[in-house]
Design an enzyme around this catalytic site. Structure first.
Site, short mmCIF file in Angstrom:
data_model
loop_
_atom_site.label_atom_id
_atom_site.label_comp_id
_atom_site.label_asym_id
_atom_site.label_seq_id
_atom_site.Cartn_x
_atom_site.Cartn_y
_atom_site.Cartn_z
N PHE A 181 65.27 53.49 -1.37
CA PHE A 181 66.36 52.71 -1.97
C PHE A 181 65.97 51.23 -1.91
O PHE A 181 65.31 50.80 -0.96
CB PHE A 181 67.66 52.99 -1.21
CG PHE A 181 68.86 52.31 -1.80
CD1 PHE A 181 69.44 52.78 -2.96
CD2 PHE A 181 69.40 51.19 -1.19
CE1 PHE A 181 70.54 52.15 -3.52
CE2 PHE A 181 70.51 50.55 -1.73
CZ PHE A 181 71.07 51.03 -2.90
N SER A 183 66.96 48.39 -0.92
CA SER A 183 67.10 47.54 0.26
C SER A 183 66.33 48.04 1.48
O SER A 183 66.31 47.38 2.52
CB SER A 183 68.58 47.39 0.63
OG SER A 183 69.12 48.64 1.02
N LYS A 184 65.69 49.20 1.37
CA LYS A 184 64.94 49.73 2.51
C LYS A 184 63.71 48.88 2.81
O LYS A 184 63.29 48.04 2.01
CB LYS A 184 64.52 51.18 2.23
CG LYS A 184 65.68 52.17 2.18
CD LYS A 184 66.32 52.35 3.54
CE LYS A 184 67.27 53.54 3.59
NZ LYS A 184 68.52 53.33 2.83
N THR A 185 63.12 49.10 3.97
CA THR A 185 61.94 48.33 4.38
C THR A 185 60.84 48.44 3.34
O THR A 185 60.14 47.45 3.06
CB THR A 185 61.44 48.83 5.75
OG1 THR A 185 62.52 48.79 6.68
CG2 THR A 185 60.30 47.98 6.26
#
Length: 384
Positions: A181, A183-185
């Site tokens: 997704f 916004s994930k790392t």
């Protein structure tokens, strides 16, 4: 100041991404193609997993992993009471029955002692979640699982780069997952996910289930999957556009993880002595081959809702992780869990808020966030 942004990252990587996207357009293969295969290979090298299978989302990854590991209709799956909704909904979508476990308040992950007490006769799986910046205590959870004959699968959606004893998150049991997704790392331009496993049978089954039960990449590869009974597949292939973006971002992942560690240390240094903050993130790494990775920076305060409103009024974005424990979600009301049954999860749901946190964050913005929090909580304490 947004809670999350990756504008600077994309500006840096855009020439590489643009070339990769041109390759996708020229190939005419936009799903389940060459870029996806390259990403799967790259992730096996990065994580150490023997098999990585790209799918459409982190949620799909959980559903397909549970099914591939042999979940039967009605099987109990022990999950933490505090997590994103997909942790429990994936169990239901796979045909299982979620059984909730309270958390360790220091890590926000499943409490092994609470897990031991929560096992029921229908329990067959345990699915710990690695939240925010650190892994669940997989050694203790694994011991409980062996004692009760439970299969361990990991919701490691947030945990790329996290390791314990040198083993990447998602590889401490039958398998785990990654979410990409945005916004994930390691984030894509939309939804994408992956399953990690060292088990070739699990890998083969997930690979077939994501593609309508096919074992290859063409219309001719359509043999039935043979387990106890044939498993119907779904359409959960990864898009090559997302794979191309992820391949480009993978080249700077370690650099961005290091930047996240710097930002987390800066937040902690600024907020450590602020009255009114109940809890800050703490590392659980104990050995040189352990590593925590900060996905978000989470604080807890009894004044959470008022603080969120104040920060919003100052133009500072936040996210509340998670405002309602899973057992108290309307979708699980029929299970009859009463308030107070999961005290640590309920306390976190009442007090926790994530602050602006991403590799593009400017140090001056971080200082502004900390100054605003400090002045607000000081005023709140004075007027209380």
């Amino acid at each position: 100041m947004p809670f999350f942004s990756q504008v600077a990252t994309f500006e840096q990587l855009w020439p590489t991404i643009e070339n990769a996207l041109e390759d996708v357009f020229r190939s005419g293969k936009f799903s389940h193609g060459q870029q996806v295969g390259q990403l799967e290979t790259a992730l096996t090298h990065y994580t150490g997993a023997r098999h990585v299978i790209g799918v459409n989302s982190g949620t799909d990854a959980l559903v397909l992993l549970l099914r591939a590991c042999g979940l039967r209709p009605g099987d109990g799956v022990l999950v933490p009471a505090y997590s994103f909704f997909a942790t429990a909904s994936a169990v239901v979508l796979a045909g299982g029955h979620p059984e909730f476990v309270d958390i360790d308040p220091r890590t926000h992950a499943m409490d092994p002692a609470a897990l031991d007490a929560a096992v029921t006769p229908r329990s067959r799986f345990v699915m710990p979640v690695h939240l925010f910046h650190t892994m669940a205590d997989m050694a203790a959870i694994g011991a409980v699982a062996r004692r009760h004959g439970l299969t361990v699968v990991e919701d490691s959606a947030e945990a790329i780069g996290m390791r314990r004893h040198g083993v990447h998150a998602g590889l401490h049991g039958a398998g785990g997952v990654l979410s990409f997704f945005p916004s994930k790392t390691l984030g894509a331009l939309g939804d994408a996910g992956a399953v990690l496993t060292d088990d070739p049978q699990v890998a083969d089954t997930v690979a077939a289930l994501r593609h309508h039960g096919r074992t290859g990449r063409t219309l001719n590869d359509f043999p039935a999957i043979s387990t106890e009974s044939a498993l119907p597949g779904v359409n959960s292939k990864m898009d090559d556009i997302q794979a191309a973006v992820l391949l480009a971002k993978l080249t700077v992942l370690e650099e961005q993880i290091a930047r996240r560690a710097e930002l987390a240390a800066a937040y902690t240094a600024r907020l450590r002595d602020v009255p009114g903050i109940v809890r800050l993130p703490r590392t659980t790494a104990e050995r040189p081959d352990d590593r925590d990775v900060h996905y978000v920076y989470l604080i807890e305060t009894e004044h959470r809702d008022a603080l969120v409103a104040h920060l919003d009024g100052q133009g500072i974005g936040t996210e509340v992780y998670y405002p309602l424990p899973l057992p108290h979600q309307p979708a699980f009301a029929h299970l009859g869990h009463r308030p107070g049954a999961f005290p640590h999860a309920e306390a976190a749901a009442r007090r926790a808020v994530a602050l602006p946190f991403h590799p593009d964050l400017d140090p001056g913005d971080l200082d502004r966030v900390c100054d605003t929090i400090g002045s607000f909580l000081a005023t709140t304490r004075t007027t209380a």
